[in-house]
Write a protein that holds these residues in place. Structure first.
Motif, PDB file in Angstrom:
ATOM      1  N   SER A  16      76.556 -57.830  61.238  1.00  0.00           N
ATOM      2  CA  SER A  16      76.262 -56.563  60.070  1.00  0.00           C
ATOM      3  C   SER A  16      75.075 -55.970  60.403  1.00  0.00           C
ATOM      4  O   SER A  16      75.115 -54.703  60.585  1.00  0.00           O
ATOM      5  CB  SER A  16      76.555 -57.057  58.752  1.00  0.00           C
ATOM      6  OG  SER A  16      77.758 -57.754  58.686  1.00  0.00           O
ATOM      7  N   GLU A  39      89.091 -59.228  56.752  1.00  0.00           N
ATOM      8  CA  GLU A  39      88.357 -58.469  55.523  1.00  0.00           C
ATOM      9  C   GLU A  39      86.868 -58.285  55.743  1.00  0.00           C
ATOM     10  O   GLU A  39      86.394 -57.249  54.994  1.00  0.00           O
ATOM     11  CB  GLU A  39      88.703 -59.328  54.372  1.00  0.00           C
ATOM     12  CG  GLU A  39      88.169 -60.556  54.077  1.00  0.00           C
ATOM     13  CD  GLU A  39      88.816 -61.823  54.780  1.00  0.00           C
ATOM     14  OE1 GLU A  39      89.781 -61.501  55.743  1.00  0.00           O
ATOM     15  OE2 GLU A  39      88.523 -63.050  54.458  1.00  0.00           O
ATOM     16  N   LYS A  40      86.240 -59.133  56.670  1.00  0.00           N
ATOM     17  CA  LYS A  40      84.911 -58.944  56.793  1.00  0.00           C
ATOM     18  C   LYS A  40      84.818 -57.845  57.771  1.00  0.00           C
ATOM     19  O   LYS A  40      83.940 -57.061  57.546  1.00  0.00           O
ATOM     20  CB  LYS A  40      84.252 -60.428  57.767  1.00  0.00           C
ATOM     21  CG  LYS A  40      84.549 -61.528  56.797  1.00  0.00           C
ATOM     22  CD  LYS A  40      83.357 -61.982  56.034  1.00  0.00           C
ATOM     23  CE  LYS A  40      82.095 -62.512  56.934  1.00  0.00           C
ATOM     24  NZ  LYS A  40      81.098 -63.021  56.272  1.00  0.00           N
ATOM     25  N   GLU A  42      86.837 -55.170  57.958  1.00  0.00           N
ATOM     26  CA  GLU A  42      87.027 -54.199  57.104  1.00  0.00           C
ATOM     27  C   GLU A  42      85.957 -53.962  56.173  1.00  0.00           C
ATOM     28  O   GLU A  42      85.532 -52.663  55.971  1.00  0.00           O
ATOM     29  CB  GLU A  42      88.357 -54.507  56.101  1.00  0.00           C
ATOM     30  CG  GLU A  42      89.550 -54.453  56.980  1.00  0.00           C
ATOM     31  CD  GLU A  42      90.004 -53.163  57.635  1.00  0.00           C
ATOM     32  OE1 GLU A  42      89.444 -52.116  57.111  1.00  0.00           O
ATOM     33  OE2 GLU A  42      90.971 -53.244  58.385  1.00  0.00           O
ATOM     34  N   GLU A  43      85.307 -54.860  55.404  1.00  0.00           N
ATOM     35  CA  GLU A  43      84.327 -54.500  54.605  1.00  0.00           C
ATOM     36  C   GLU A  43      83.063 -53.868  55.190  1.00  0.00           C
ATOM     37  O   GLU A  43      82.591 -52.760  54.634  1.00  0.00           O
ATOM     38  CB  GLU A  43      83.819 -55.800  53.652  1.00  0.00           C
ATOM     39  CG  GLU A  43      83.048 -55.762  52.591  1.00  0.00           C
ATOM     40  CD  GLU A  43      82.449 -57.004  52.214  1.00  0.00           C
ATOM     41  OE1 GLU A  43      82.981 -57.957  52.416  1.00  0.00           O
ATOM     42  OE2 GLU A  43      81.310 -56.755  51.697  1.00  0.00           O
ATOM     43  N   TRP A  46      83.357 -50.094  55.958  1.00  0.00           N
ATOM     44  CA  TRP A  46      83.121 -49.198  54.820  1.00  0.00           C
ATOM     45  C   TRP A  46      81.651 -48.483  54.913  1.00  0.00           C
ATOM     46  O   TRP A  46      81.625 -47.429  54.259  1.00  0.00           O
ATOM     47  CB  TRP A  46      83.417 -49.698  53.424  1.00  0.00           C
ATOM     48  CG  TRP A  46      84.770 -50.276  53.177  1.00  0.00           C
ATOM     49  CD1 TRP A  46      85.969 -49.806  54.019  1.00  0.00           C
ATOM     50  CD2 TRP A  46      85.293 -51.055  52.400  1.00  0.00           C
ATOM     51  NE1 TRP A  46      87.105 -50.238  53.502  1.00  0.00           N
ATOM     52  CE2 TRP A  46      86.618 -51.540  52.297  1.00  0.00           C
ATOM     53  CE3 TRP A  46      84.590 -52.139  51.431  1.00  0.00           C
ATOM     54  CZ2 TRP A  46      87.632 -51.986  51.637  1.00  0.00           C
ATOM     55  CZ3 TRP A  46      85.556 -53.255  50.711  1.00  0.00           C
ATOM     56  CH2 TRP A  46      86.506 -52.892  50.883  1.00  0.00           C
ATOM     57  N   HIS A  47      80.792 -49.285  55.076  1.00  0.00           N
ATOM     58  CA  HIS A  47      79.377 -48.942  55.356  1.00  0.00           C
ATOM     59  C   HIS A  47      79.062 -48.152  56.501  1.00  0.00           C
ATOM     60  O   HIS A  47      77.752 -47.852  56.608  1.00  0.00           O
ATOM     61  CB  HIS A  47      78.236 -50.306  55.037  1.00  0.00           C
ATOM     62  CG  HIS A  47      78.911 -51.156  53.788  1.00  0.00           C
ATOM     63  ND1 HIS A  47      78.310 -50.801  52.491  1.00  0.00           N
ATOM     64  CD2 HIS A  47      79.688 -52.015  53.629  1.00  0.00           C
ATOM     65  CE1 HIS A  47      78.752 -51.653  51.819  1.00  0.00           C
ATOM     66  NE2 HIS A  47      79.698 -52.672  52.547  1.00  0.00           N
TER      67      HIS A  47
END
Ligand SMILES: NC(=O)c1ccc[n+]([C@@H]2O[C@H](COP(=O)([O-])OP(=O)(O)OC[C@H]3O[C@@H](n4cnc5c(N)ncnc54)[C@H](O)[C@@H]3O)[C@@H](O)[C@H]2O)c1
Length: 258
Positions: A16, A39-40, A42-43, A46-47
């Motif tokens: 990240s 999901e990691k 995807e999350e 978003w940023h």
């Protein structure tokens, strides 16, 4: 090349940090994200402004550089595919290269495809000096890692040596220390000759790594005291910063350091 396309395997703390930094780099046009836990990815996406979430096999043909920040298993799973596809690869899970046969195979393939494999110095300092020093004879390399007893899952009220042995033995006995010891061993005089001492000290709050080496070049002493990663307290912030610096190095025309 006008701009680079980056692929990231592993969207945890380090992946990240690198993705956020890459999102702000003008040299990078697209960032593909992959995590075993979708999901990691995807999350994280978003940023970011220029990311796409897709399976590794889908994006591999479209990227220039792959950044691995997943696990030792992931290195075994993906590294050879990346190199065979002629892409550059940055490996954070350096412990995944303990397997000498895999290491040799990756090196052989990379020579054929002219791919580069980058191993960031991570949470340790002094790698540049050691790389230069080993061009002549290096007699001894010692890593002294000092941690709080709690971070070594111990309750102690005085400074205690938890481990003393070769880097090869250290990575087996203390898997949490594996990346720093493995990086130092690979940069210097190998897993058998590199000495490792791990100390639990109730006085210290944060991890420190001290590298001591001597040989024909003279004497080297490098010490770093690491603050934790703001996104993952069990990882050193310097590891992420070194990952970002290595990504920049992979794209920059001027290469600084041995
Ligand atoms: N070289 C160094 O100095 C150094 C320092 C710290 C951490 N590391 C290594 O870097 C790696 C990442 O560290 P982190 O702190 O970001 O960990 P993390 O646990 O925060 O993130 C790892 C991510 O990778 C994903 N993942 C795991 N296995 C995968 C696989 N096979 N395929 C795809 N995704 C997978 C996980 O779901 C997770 O989201 C670890 O292997 C760690 O040991 C190296």
């Amino acid at each position: 090349m006008d701009s680079y396309v980056l692929g990231i395997i592993g969207c945890g703390a380090i992946g990240s940090d690198v993705a956020r930094a890459a999102d702000a780099m003008e040299d990078i046009s697209t960032i593909y994200l992959y995590d075993i836990k979708p999901e990691k990815a995807e999350e994280l996406s978003w940023h970011l402004t220029k990311s796409k979430v897709a399976d590794f096999d889908t994006w591999l043909p479209h990227v220039d550089i792959v950044f691995e920040a997943a696990s030792h298993e992931a290195v075994k799973q993906y590294a050879e595919k990346v190199i065979r596809a002629g892409k550059d690869l940055i490996i954070m899970s350096i412990g995944g290269l303990l397997d000498e046969e895999l290491r040799q195979r990756l090196e052989d393939r990379a020579r054929e495809t002219r791919s580069k494999i980058y191993l960031p110095s991570g949470a340790v300092c002094g790698i540049d000096g050691l790389k230069a020093a080993r061009t002549a004879e290096v007699d001894e390399v010692t890593l002294v890692t000092t941690k709080s007893p709690a971070s070594l899952d111990k309750k102690l009220d005085r400074r205690t040596i938890i481990f003393e042995g070769s880097a090869g033995e250290a990575v087996k006995a203390l898997p949490k220390n594996v990346n720093v010891a493995a990086c130092l061993a690979l940069a210097g005089i190998g897993f058998e000759r590199t000495r490792v001492k791990v100390v639990a000290d109730p006085v210290v709050k944060h991890n420190s790594h001290k590298v001591l080496a001597h040989g024909k070049f003279g004497r080297l002493r490098a010490e770093v005291e690491n603050l934790p990663n703001p996104h993952n307290p069990s990882s050193s912030y310097l590891a992420s910063l070194s990952a970002v610096a290595t990504l920049r190095r992979a794209m920059e025309p001027i290469q600084i350091g041995a």
